[in-house]
Structures are given as structure tokens and as C-alpha cells.
Design an enzyme around this catalytic site. Structure first.
Site, PDB file in Angstrom:
ATOM      1  N   GLY A 157       0.823  -1.210   0.000  1.00  0.00           N
ATOM      2  CA  GLY A 157       0.000   0.000   0.000  1.00  0.00           C
ATOM      3  C   GLY A 157       0.858   1.262   0.000  1.00  0.00           C
ATOM      4  O   GLY A 157       2.085   1.210  -0.137  1.00  0.00           O
ATOM      5  N   PHE A 158       0.187   2.375   0.182  1.00  0.00           N
ATOM      6  CA  PHE A 158       0.857   3.684   0.169  1.00  0.00           C
ATOM      7  C   PHE A 158       1.926   3.762   1.275  1.00  0.00           C
ATOM      8  O   PHE A 158       3.133   3.843   0.981  1.00  0.00           O
ATOM      9  CB  PHE A 158      -0.235   4.760   0.320  1.00  0.00           C
ATOM     10  CG  PHE A 158       0.232   6.114   0.762  1.00  0.00           C
ATOM     11  CD1 PHE A 158       1.341   6.727   0.198  1.00  0.00           C
ATOM     12  CD2 PHE A 158      -0.477   6.806   1.754  1.00  0.00           C
ATOM     13  CE1 PHE A 158       1.752   7.987   0.620  1.00  0.00           C
ATOM     14  CE2 PHE A 158      -0.081   8.065   2.173  1.00  0.00           C
ATOM     15  CZ  PHE A 158       1.039   8.647   1.612  1.00  0.00           C
ATOM     16  N   THR A 172      -6.243  -2.831  -1.852  1.00  0.00           N
ATOM     17  CA  THR A 172      -6.025  -1.436  -2.266  1.00  0.00           C
ATOM     18  C   THR A 172      -4.560  -1.188  -2.603  1.00  0.00           C
ATOM     19  O   THR A 172      -4.223  -0.131  -3.129  1.00  0.00           O
ATOM     20  CB  THR A 172      -6.452  -0.449  -1.158  1.00  0.00           C
ATOM     21  OG1 THR A 172      -5.799  -0.836   0.066  1.00  0.00           O
ATOM     22  CG2 THR A 172      -7.940  -0.459  -0.956  1.00  0.00           C
ATOM     23  N   SER A 229      -5.055  -2.727   6.034  1.00  0.00           N
ATOM     24  CA  SER A 229      -6.437  -2.237   6.169  1.00  0.00           C
ATOM     25  C   SER A 229      -6.659  -1.204   5.079  1.00  0.00           C
ATOM     26  O   SER A 229      -5.786  -0.362   4.850  1.00  0.00           O
ATOM     27  CB  SER A 229      -6.649  -1.549   7.522  1.00  0.00           C
ATOM     28  OG  SER A 229      -7.896  -0.874   7.526  1.00  0.00           O
ATOM     29  N   THR A 252     -10.725  -7.462   8.553  1.00  0.00           N
ATOM     30  CA  THR A 252      -9.297  -7.195   8.353  1.00  0.00           C
ATOM     31  C   THR A 252      -8.707  -6.556   9.607  1.00  0.00           C
ATOM     32  O   THR A 252      -7.622  -6.936  10.057  1.00  0.00           O
ATOM     33  CB  THR A 252      -9.087  -6.275   7.135  1.00  0.00           C
ATOM     34  OG1 THR A 252      -9.509  -6.986   5.978  1.00  0.00           O
ATOM     35  CG2 THR A 252      -7.636  -5.862   6.983  1.00  0.00           C
ATOM     36  N   GLY A 303      -1.327 -13.041  17.548  1.00  0.00           N
ATOM     37  CA  GLY A 303      -1.034 -14.449  17.843  1.00  0.00           C
ATOM     38  C   GLY A 303       0.357 -14.828  17.355  1.00  0.00           C
ATOM     39  O   GLY A 303       1.114 -15.517  18.048  1.00  0.00           O
ATOM     40  N   TYR A 316     -14.576   0.908   9.922  1.00  0.00           N
ATOM     41  CA  TYR A 316     -13.170   1.307  10.025  1.00  0.00           C
ATOM     42  C   TYR A 316     -12.866   1.829  11.433  1.00  0.00           C
ATOM     43  O   TYR A 316     -11.961   1.330  12.107  1.00  0.00           O
ATOM     44  CB  TYR A 316     -12.882   2.380   8.977  1.00  0.00           C
ATOM     45  CG  TYR A 316     -11.442   2.847   8.923  1.00  0.00           C
ATOM     46  CD1 TYR A 316     -10.439   2.011   8.444  1.00  0.00           C
ATOM     47  CD2 TYR A 316     -11.098   4.134   9.320  1.00  0.00           C
ATOM     48  CE1 TYR A 316      -9.120   2.443   8.376  1.00  0.00           C
ATOM     49  CE2 TYR A 316      -9.776   4.579   9.243  1.00  0.00           C
ATOM     50  CZ  TYR A 316      -8.801   3.731   8.776  1.00  0.00           C
ATOM     51  OH  TYR A 316      -7.494   4.176   8.703  1.00  0.00           O
TER      52      TYR A 316
END
Ligand SMILES: NC(=O)c1ccc[n+]([C@@H]2O[C@H](COP(=O)([O-])OP(=O)(O)OC[C@H]3O[C@@H](n4cnc5c(N)ncnc54)[C@H](O)[C@@H]3O)[C@@H](O)[C@H]2O)c1
Length: 350
Positions: A29-30, A54, A92, A109, A119, A162
Site C-alpha cells: 500500500g501507500f 487497495t 487495512s 481485516t 497471535g 473502520y
């Protein structure tokens, strides 16, 4: 801590560094791709995990041939078994367009993903970092937001998948810390911008830049007097590293963001000036749930991490505009897909 792959490697300059194997979820991601780059640059092994929801291969393709870089296509809602020394949990979707696309998966997510990564960290007895968000403050009644403010969040609205997902992840991190003595680091990240953002993910910086570069009118919601704070990606990544490498008792949550406030109108004018665009402004009514102010109090980050942003908005915007200019002229596969999906909901301004 797992140490079988640790070794001492020369860093830039003459100092020696402790070479670790580091897992980054959401690494395509970004923010994740910048973090991969930075940790590789420091001599570490990086395992990047992403399901490409994404994230984009383009973000990490320049790292693919690197001897210390490994990519695993994996969804963090399923358990993962790898041997690492540290975990950064970034997986996420982050913009409203993306996290509202499949809200149930967004909650999974954030919650199942956190459980699986915690875990793993428990089994390996390793340190774990959580990319939390300023959205845990919801529509805040306190300005600027400090970490001891508990927030004002709607548990059943369209943003809740979110906001509440991230809040529950924080709960899990602190319960693993209290119950299992897990070494945790929780960052509450505020608006961050820079190269590799999605061109049309609906966030105000990318929206304004893309509209300016394509000559479309720039849409401002309300009268443009609402303020936002924008942190350049390099500053943010530096803050994340400092938090991860801070002494054990510093668990966070710690705000990471830029406290300098700009009105949306000022941002729009700066984008027009830097791009040299002829785009005009159009004004539409402010969406009901749009906060009028969002600004981090970064006293804790200054005190514990000796961290504060250093990149001025004008300089960060120049670098971001250069990136979008290149992306729009190349028109990669991933970008076309995002542009097509996102245009109908581009009303979001954060
Ligand atoms: N960018 C910001 O301004 C900002 C602000 C606050 C918090 N954050 C947090 O930082 C993290 C990174 O944000 P970003 O801006 O880079 O967003 P991004 O969408 O570019 O990156 C998120 C990455 O997670 C991956 N991902 C999503 N669901 C996944 C799953 N189930 N399994 C594996 N990978 C999955 C995506 O494919 C993507 O590569 C997120 O957790 C976000 O909530 C970002």
C-alpha cells in the site's frame, strides 16, 4: 525474540546495524511500500504481506529483485506462519471509498487481522506495531486531539467498520500487552499524503491534485474554512520507526501527524499555484459528518520519540504532484481501475 536470521550488517556510513527480519502487512500500500523501502535501506530483511485489495504491485515492483525483499500474497484475516523478529501491522483499507466498499471485510481485516498478527507475535515473542488512526477519535469534541481523549464515535454508521475496527484492534493490542506481556507499539496516524497515494481514493489531497492536473474544477465542500493537518509520508515513516525502536515502556497510543493546520481553501489555492493549473473552484454543501477540525496534539511524540514533522506542505505537495503527473501520463492498470471505481463517490474530503 526470534533471532535465528539476525546478523550484523553495515549500514550507510560506518556504523553496524542489527539486521532483523521484519514483517510488514499491507506492505504494497501507500504507507507500507515506503516502510518496506526504508527498512530495506537500513539493511533489514523485509517480508511484505498483502492481498492487493487497495495496494498495487507498482508500489513495490522496484523492490521485487532485491535480495532481502520477499512478497507474500496473503489475506491477514487468515493465520500466517512465518519466522520474523518484528511485525508492522498496516493491512487495512484506509480511505472511506475503499473501507466502505466491503464494510464487513474491513472489520474482519482490522479485528481478525489484528488477532492473527498478535497471535504470531505472541508465538515469536516479538515486538508488534499497529497502524491505528485518528479516526478512533471520531467526530472529536476536543481540539487538538490528545491520546487521553476517548473519542466520539458512532458505532453503527457507515464509517464504523473502520473506526470501530481500529478501536477494537487497539483493545486487542492492549489486552495482549496486559495479559501476555506482549511488546506493543500503537501509533494513531493522522492524514498523511505523498507519492503512491491512490490518484482517486477520495482523499482531499489526491482529489485536488488530480483535478488540478487534469484541468477539472476543484470541488470544495462547504465554504472551505474547515481545517485539516497534512503529514508528508517521509515524516510519518520516520515517526513509525522511532516508535517501533523506542524503549519497551513506550507502548503508545501515540499520535503521529502534522499539527500545522490549513484550511481546505488554502490547500486548494496552494495546489493550483504549484501545478500552475487553470482549474476553477466549485462549492457544494458540506456533508453532515464532515468534521470542521482535525489536528493532532503531538506532545507525546515530541517527548518520547523526539519526533516532529519537518517537511513543509508546499515541499511535500511538489513531490506528490510530480508523482501524480507521472502516474497520470503513464496510466497504469491499477490506476485506471481506481479512477473508474472512485469517480462516483468523490465527495469525501478526508
Ligand atoms: N494514509 C493515511 O493517511 C492513514 C491515516 C491513518 C491510518 N492509516 C493506516 O495506515 C495503514 C496503511 O494505510 P495506507 O494509507 O497505506 O492505505 P493503503 O490502502 O494504501 O494500504 C493498505 C494495504 O493493506 C492491504 N490490505 C487490505 N486488506 C488486507 C487484508 N485483509 N490482507 C492483507 N492485506 C490487506 C491493501 O491491499 C493495501 O496494500 C492502514 O492500516 C491505515 O488504516 C493511514
Amino acid at each position: 525474540m526470534h533471532t535465528s536470521q539476525s546478523a550484523v550488517a553495515p549500514a550507510a556510513g560506518n556504523e553496524m546495524i542489527d539486521r532483523k527480519t521484519i514483517l510488514i502487512t499491507g506492505g504494497a500500500g501507500f504507507l507500507g511500500s515506503h516502510l518496506c523501502e526504508r527498512l530495506l535501506g537500513e539493511g533489514h530483511h523485509v517480508i511484505c504481506v498483502d492481498n492487493y485489495f487497495t495496494g498495487r504491485k507498482e508500489n513495490i515492483e522496484h523492490l521485487m529483485g532485491h535480495a532481502r525483499f520477499e512478497m507474500l500474497r496473503h489475506d491477514v484475516t487468515f493465520p500466517l506462519y512465518v519466522e520474523v523478529d518484528e511485525i508492522y501491522n498496516l493491512a487495512s483499507p484506509a480511505s472511506p471509498i475503499h473501507y466502505q466498499h466491503d464494510p464487513v471485510q474491513t472489520t474482519k481485516t482490522n479485528v481478525h487481522g489484528a488477532i492473527n498478527m498478535l497471535g504470531l507475535a505472541k508465538r515469536l515473542k516479538c515486538r508488534i506495531f499497529q497502524a491505528s488512526t485518528s479516526e478512533v477519535y471520531g467526530d472529536p469534541a476536543m481540539h487538538p486531539q490528545r491520546e487521553d481523549y476517548w473519542g466520539n464515535v458512532n458505532p453503527i454508521g457507515p464509517r464504523s467498520c473502520y473506526d470501530e475496527g481500529k478501536r477494537c484492534a487497539e483493545t486487542l493490542f492492549f489486552d495482549y500487552h496486559r495479559q501476555h506481556a506482549l511488546d506493543i507499539k500503537v501509533a494513531r496516524i493522522f492524514n498523511t499524503y505523498g507519492p503512491r497515494m491512490h490518484p482517486r481514493d477520495g482523499r482531499v489531497v489526491s482529489n485536488f491534485i488530480v483535478h488540478a492536473l487534469t484541468g477539472e474544477p476543484i470541488t470544495i465542500y462547504g465554504d472551505g474554512s474547515q481545517t485539516r493537518s497534512f503529514c508528508y509520508v517521509d515524516d510519518l515513516i520516520e515517526g513509525c520507526l522511532r516508535l517501533m525502536n523506542s524503549p519497551d515502556p513506550v507502548t503508545g497510543p501515540i499520535n503521529l501527524g502534522n499539527p500545522s493546520e490549513f484550511t481546505i481553501q488554502e490547500l486548494a489555492e496552494l495546489v493550483i499555484e504549484v501545478t500552475g493549473s487553470k482549474s476553477t473552484f466549485t462549492y457544494l454543501p458540506l456533508p453532515k459528518d464532515d468534521p470542521t477540525r482535525r489536528q493532532p496534539d503531538i506532545s507525546l511524540a515530541r517527548q518520547h520519540l523526539r519526533w516532529a514533522p519537518t517537511v513543509a506542505l508546499r515541499d511535500g505537495l511538489k513531490l506528490t504532484i510530480d508523482y501524480f503527473d507521472r502516474m497520470l501520463s503513464i496510466g497504469t492498470r491499477g490506476v485506471r481501475f481506481e479512477v473508474a471505481r472512485a469517480t462516483s463517490v468523490s465527495r469525501f474530503t478526508r
